[in-house]
Design a protein around this motif. Structure first.
Motif, PDB file in Angstrom:
ATOM      1  N   THR A  49       0.845  -1.191   0.000  1.00 54.03           N
ATOM      2  CA  THR A  49       0.000   0.000   0.000  1.00 54.03           C
ATOM      3  C   THR A  49       0.878   1.237   0.000  1.00 54.03           C
ATOM      4  O   THR A  49       1.714   1.414   0.888  1.00 54.03           O
ATOM      5  CB  THR A  49      -0.906  -0.001   1.239  1.00 54.03           C
ATOM      6  OG1 THR A  49      -1.688  -1.196   1.222  1.00 54.03           O
ATOM      7  CG2 THR A  49      -1.821   1.215   1.248  1.00 54.03           C
ATOM      8  N   GLY A  77      -1.997   2.042 -13.650  1.00 53.69           N
ATOM      9  CA  GLY A  77      -0.772   2.677 -14.086  1.00 53.69           C
ATOM     10  C   GLY A  77       0.183   1.628 -14.632  1.00 53.69           C
ATOM     11  O   GLY A  77      -0.250   0.630 -15.235  1.00 53.69           O
ATOM     12  N   THR A  78       1.475   1.844 -14.420  1.00 52.83           N
ATOM     13  CA  THR A  78       2.489   0.884 -14.872  1.00 52.83           C
ATOM     14  C   THR A  78       2.892  -0.053 -13.726  1.00 52.83           C
ATOM     15  O   THR A  78       2.900  -1.277 -13.893  1.00 52.83           O
ATOM     16  CB  THR A  78       3.745   1.640 -15.372  1.00 52.83           C
ATOM     17  OG1 THR A  78       3.333   2.547 -16.387  1.00 52.83           O
ATOM     18  CG2 THR A  78       4.781   0.668 -15.927  1.00 52.83           C
ATOM     19  N   LYS A  79       3.144   0.553 -12.568  1.00 50.12           N
ATOM     20  CA  LYS A  79       3.552  -0.239 -11.398  1.00 50.12           C
ATOM     21  C   LYS A  79       2.549  -0.106 -10.259  1.00 50.12           C
ATOM     22  O   LYS A  79       2.767  -0.663  -9.182  1.00 50.12           O
ATOM     23  CB  LYS A  79       4.940   0.227 -10.923  1.00 50.12           C
ATOM     24  CG  LYS A  79       6.018   0.067 -11.996  1.00 50.12           C
ATOM     25  CD  LYS A  79       7.327   0.708 -11.580  1.00 50.12           C
ATOM     26  CE  LYS A  79       8.347   0.610 -12.694  1.00 50.12           C
ATOM     27  NZ  LYS A  79       9.584   1.369 -12.408  1.00 50.12           N
ATOM     28  N   SER A  80       1.480   0.635 -10.509  1.00 49.18           N
ATOM     29  CA  SER A  80       0.487   0.854  -9.449  1.00 49.18           C
ATOM     30  C   SER A  80      -0.927   0.770  -9.991  1.00 49.18           C
ATOM     31  O   SER A  80      -1.154   0.971 -11.190  1.00 49.18           O
ATOM     32  CB  SER A  80       0.701   2.226  -8.789  1.00 49.18           C
ATOM     33  OG  SER A  80       0.279   3.260  -9.655  1.00 49.18           O
ATOM     34  N   VAL A 106      -4.007   3.278  -3.214  1.00 60.61           N
ATOM     35  CA  VAL A 106      -3.039   2.977  -4.276  1.00 60.61           C
ATOM     36  C   VAL A 106      -2.127   1.863  -3.800  1.00 60.61           C
ATOM     37  O   VAL A 106      -1.538   1.967  -2.709  1.00 60.61           O
ATOM     38  CB  VAL A 106      -2.195   4.221  -4.650  1.00 60.61           C
ATOM     39  CG1 VAL A 106      -1.150   3.855  -5.716  1.00 60.61           C
ATOM     40  CG2 VAL A 106      -3.086   5.348  -5.145  1.00 60.61           C
ATOM     41  N   VAL A 108       1.130  -0.719  -4.984  1.00 64.84           N
ATOM     42  CA  VAL A 108       2.260  -0.795  -5.914  1.00 64.84           C
ATOM     43  C   VAL A 108       2.787  -2.228  -5.920  1.00 64.84           C
ATOM     44  O   VAL A 108       2.955  -2.843  -4.868  1.00 64.84           O
ATOM     45  CB  VAL A 108       3.375   0.196  -5.478  1.00 64.84           C
ATOM     46  CG1 VAL A 108       4.565   0.115  -6.422  1.00 64.84           C
ATOM     47  CG2 VAL A 108       2.838   1.622  -5.414  1.00 64.84           C
TER      48      VAL A 108
END
Ligand SMILES: CC(C)(COP(=O)(O)OP(=O)(O)OC[C@H]1O[C@@H](n2cnc3c(N)ncnc32)[C@H](O)[C@@H]1OP(=O)(O)O)[C@@H](O)C(=O)NCCC(=O)NCCS
Length: 127
Positions: A49, A77-80, A106, A108
């Motif tokens: 988180t 997103g890309t990593k999240s 969010v 990751v």
């Protein structure tokens, strides 16, 4: 991904404050868990988180209520991923469902050393 029921929990006496209602911190922990359940659908990785936005409690949760947590991915997103979590109390007495709170969280995706990795990469957790 459509909205889904991530968690459904029966509240217990250990979850209450001295007024007999459920601790806010307990609900925050369930929001975190629900976020993880949803994030895990986006990739078999370790998910941590990164943030949890403002949480306003609109109604109490009483002992015996069932807590339902619904999740929707609102940003990939890309990593999240950003996940909306909606919390409702299913009343012990009537079975009516009451909105309690909502939050955005969010998460990751990280590798075993804690470095963020693209979540669309091949699985990084296995038996
Ligand atoms: C979250 C963590 C992995 C981010 O590491 P980082 O090196 O700052 O991440 P990066 O800058 O490479 O960003 C990676 C992704 O995370 C997102 N991100 C990082 N910090 C963020 C934050 N505070 N809020 C929202 N998103 C965040 C970035 O936007 C990026 O997303 P994208 O790839 O989808 O665009 C790191 O801060 C960490 O390990 N924190 C502790 C996590 C933890 O232990 N949580 C449990 C509670 S203690």
């Amino acid at each position: 991904m459509p909205r889904s029921l991530a968690l459904r929990i029966a509240t217990l006496p250990r979850d209450t404050n001295h007024y007999g209602t459920i601790f806010g911190g307990i609900i925050l922990a369930y929001i975190d868990q629900a976020g993880f359940v949803q994030a895990r659908k986006h990739g078999a990785h370790r998910w941590v988180t990164a943030s949890l936005d403002r949480v306003d409690f609109k109604a109490p949760v009483h002992l015996g209520d069932i807590i339902n947590l619904y999740t929707t991915t609102i940003r990939e997103g890309t990593k999240s991923v950003t996940i909306a979590v909606e919390v409702e109390a299913e009343r012990f007495t009537t079975g009516n469902c009451v909105p309690v709170t909502s939050a955005q969280i969010v998460l990751v995706s990280v590798n075993e050393t804690g470095t963020p990795i693209p979540f669309r990469s091949p699985p990084t957790v296995r038996e």
